[in-house]
Design an enzyme around this catalytic site. Structure first.
Site, mmCIF file in Angstrom:
data_model
loop_
_atom_site.group_PDB
_atom_site.id
_atom_site.type_symbol
_atom_site.label_atom_id
_atom_site.label_comp_id
_atom_site.label_asym_id
_atom_site.label_seq_id
_atom_site.Cartn_x
_atom_site.Cartn_y
_atom_site.Cartn_z
ATOM 1 N N ARG A 66 8.120 4.197 -4.761
ATOM 2 C CA ARG A 66 8.214 3.174 -3.710
ATOM 3 C C ARG A 66 7.227 2.038 -3.975
ATOM 4 N NH1 ARG A 66 7.555 5.010 2.344
ATOM 5 N NH2 ARG A 66 5.411 5.271 1.624
ATOM 6 N N LYS A 73 6.418 -2.119 1.748
ATOM 7 C CA LYS A 73 5.268 -1.529 2.461
ATOM 8 C C LYS A 73 4.059 -2.447 2.354
ATOM 9 C CE LYS A 73 3.169 3.058 3.200
ATOM 10 N NZ LYS A 73 3.327 3.080 4.645
ATOM 11 N N LEU A 129 10.980 1.081 7.069
ATOM 12 C CA LEU A 129 10.400 1.552 5.813
ATOM 13 C C LEU A 129 11.185 2.779 5.352
ATOM 14 C CD1 LEU A 129 8.005 1.107 3.824
ATOM 15 C CD2 LEU A 129 6.952 3.055 4.951
ATOM 16 N N ARG A 151 -7.097 -20.742 -2.374
ATOM 17 C CA ARG A 151 -6.096 -20.590 -1.307
ATOM 18 C C ARG A 151 -4.946 -21.581 -1.442
ATOM 19 N NH1 ARG A 151 -4.791 -22.250 3.896
ATOM 20 N NH2 ARG A 151 -3.920 -20.573 5.172
ATOM 21 N N GLU A 201 11.887 2.213 14.224
ATOM 22 C CA GLU A 201 11.022 3.317 13.775
ATOM 23 C C GLU A 201 9.752 3.314 14.613
ATOM 24 O OE1 GLU A 201 9.774 2.573 9.662
ATOM 25 O OE2 GLU A 201 9.844 0.429 10.065
ATOM 26 N N TYR A 216 0.824 -1.211 0.000
ATOM 27 C CA TYR A 216 0.000 0.000 0.000
ATOM 28 C C TYR A 216 0.849 1.249 0.000
ATOM 29 C CZ TYR A 216 0.783 0.938 5.037
ATOM 30 O OH TYR A 216 1.340 1.251 6.258
HETATM 31 N N1 PDD Z 1 2.848 4.960 7.307
HETATM 32 N N2 PDD Z 1 7.545 3.674 8.843
HETATM 33 C C1 PDD Z 1 6.407 2.969 8.852
HETATM 34 C C2 PDD Z 1 6.391 1.656 9.537
HETATM 35 C C3 PDD Z 1 5.254 3.484 8.216
HETATM 36 O O1 PDD Z 1 4.115 2.769 8.217
HETATM 37 C C4 PDD Z 1 5.309 4.762 7.590
HETATM 38 C C5 PDD Z 1 4.125 5.370 6.888
HETATM 39 C C6 PDD Z 1 6.530 5.470 7.632
HETATM 40 C C7 PDD Z 1 6.690 6.820 6.981
HETATM 41 O O2 PDD Z 1 6.716 6.709 5.580
HETATM 42 P P1 PDD Z 1 6.202 7.907 4.650
HETATM 43 O O3 PDD Z 1 6.985 9.102 5.039
HETATM 44 O O4 PDD Z 1 6.519 7.441 3.276
HETATM 45 O O5 PDD Z 1 4.727 8.069 4.930
HETATM 46 C C8 PDD Z 1 7.618 4.890 8.250
HETATM 47 C C9 PDD Z 1 1.668 5.454 6.638
HETATM 48 C C10 PDD Z 1 1.511 6.934 6.715
HETATM 49 C C11 PDD Z 1 0.455 4.689 7.158
HETATM 50 O O6 PDD Z 1 0.609 3.497 7.343
HETATM 51 O O7 PDD Z 1 -0.622 5.276 7.333
#
Ligand code: PDD
Length: 288
Positions: free
Chosen positions: A56, A152, A208, A104, A184, A37
């Site tokens: 990405r 992601k 990420l 499945r 993170e 996503y």
């Molecule tokens: N999340 N690390 C993780 C684990 C994340 O899920 C996200 C983003 C980030 C920041 O990435 P970016 O700057 O590209 O948004 C870092 C999104 C916002 C979400 O899951 O809603």
């Protein structure tokens, strides 16, 4: 679903009222979390860093041998069409691609057609979030996610659990720790600032590769701020002058407390405050 009126949602080529937007129970996103996503923010009706998110997405798909459902130009058109149809001024666009529906089986199906879903979340005043003036509190928790956090994927159960652990502790979010070092936040990248130096974990499979992170570090370096991309511990974070997180939905958000210890003066610090301003100003200028 918590939005006042029915949204228009995109599902595999069709723009549908949200009540009619459906995917198969055999979809591998549902059965195996076999999907990826992106979340892109919208400010003033325009997309923030669409190119970064599109790049990405391509990488996530390729790491999982998943087909690209549409090209980048068409993806941009779909984003814009959804913003227009839903009258989004400020908010988010969520995009998900799964490997598609198949009987499945743990092995990837040979010719599944990928599923592509996008929807909007309207958030008036997203960039004027008053929390940025007071900052957030985080707790530290063990990082118990899988090892390919650079992809992601939609496997977000542990980050959800982490968010609930933070809420139960009276905090806003959790920073995850592995082998003694912060990886993170549950849905954001983590930073500390000590003696004017910005420290954030280096890129690798453990985190990420945040699109906001890349832009914020670029702006910091352009402003002659010192940046170190390396691991840091919770102890080092507690002794820092300030801290912050970045993500597409929070932009740059100051952190004022870690595991109950106030940072600096317990208020958002000057570096986080400045980077938030610069990020929002510069990204609005190039929004499309
Ligand atoms: N999340 N690390 C993780 C684990 C994340 O899920 C996200 C983003 C980030 C920041 O990435 P970016 O700057 O590209 O948004 C870092 C999104 C916002 C979400 O899951 O809603």
């Amino acid at each position: 679903m918590s939005q006042a009126t029915s949204r228009t949602v995109y599902v595999n080529g069709a723009y549908l009222p949200e009540e009619e937007a459906k995917v198969s129970v055999f979809d591998r996103g549902f059965l195996f979390a076999d999907g990826v996503y992106e979340v892109t923010s919208v400010l003033g009706g325009k997309l923030i860093d669409f190119d970064g998110h599109a790049a990405r997405l391509k990488r996530s798909l390729s790491e999982l041998d998943m087909a690209e459902p549409v090209g980048t130009d068409e993806l941009l058109e779909i984003h814009r069409e959804l913003v227009a149809r839903n009258g989004v001024e400020d908010g988010l666009i969520y995009l998900q691609v799964t490997r598609g529906a198949a009987d499945r089986d743990f092995a990837y199906p040979k010719d599944a057609t990928p599923t592509l879903v996008l929807f909007t979340q309207s958030k008036p005043g997203l960039a004027e979030n008053p929390v940025a003036k007071t900052g957030i509190k985080v707790i530290s928790i063990a990082d118990q996610r899988w090892g390919r956090r650079d992809i992601k994927t939609v496997q977000l159960l542990y980050p959800s659990m982490g968010k609930m652990m933070a809420k139960a502790a009276g905090a806003d979010d959790a920073w995850m720790v592995e082998d003694g070092f912060v990886t993170e936040g549950t849905s954001n990248n983590a930073y500390i600032v000590k003696d004017g130096v910005i420290v954030t974990r280096h890129l690798g499979t453990e985190i990420l590769h945040g699109i906001t992170r890349a832009a914020v570090l670029r702006f910091a370096r352009e402003a002659q701020m010192r940046v170190e991309e390396r691991p840091f511990t919770v102890e080092e974070a507690k002794a820092a002058d300030e801290a912050f997180i970045t993500s597409a939905s929070a932009f740059v958000m100051p952190v004022v407390e870690i595991d109950g210890a106030a940072l600096g003066e317990g208020r958002p610090g000057p570096v986080a405050t400045r980077l938030r301003e610069v990020y929002l100003d510069e990204m609005r200028k190039v929004a499309i």
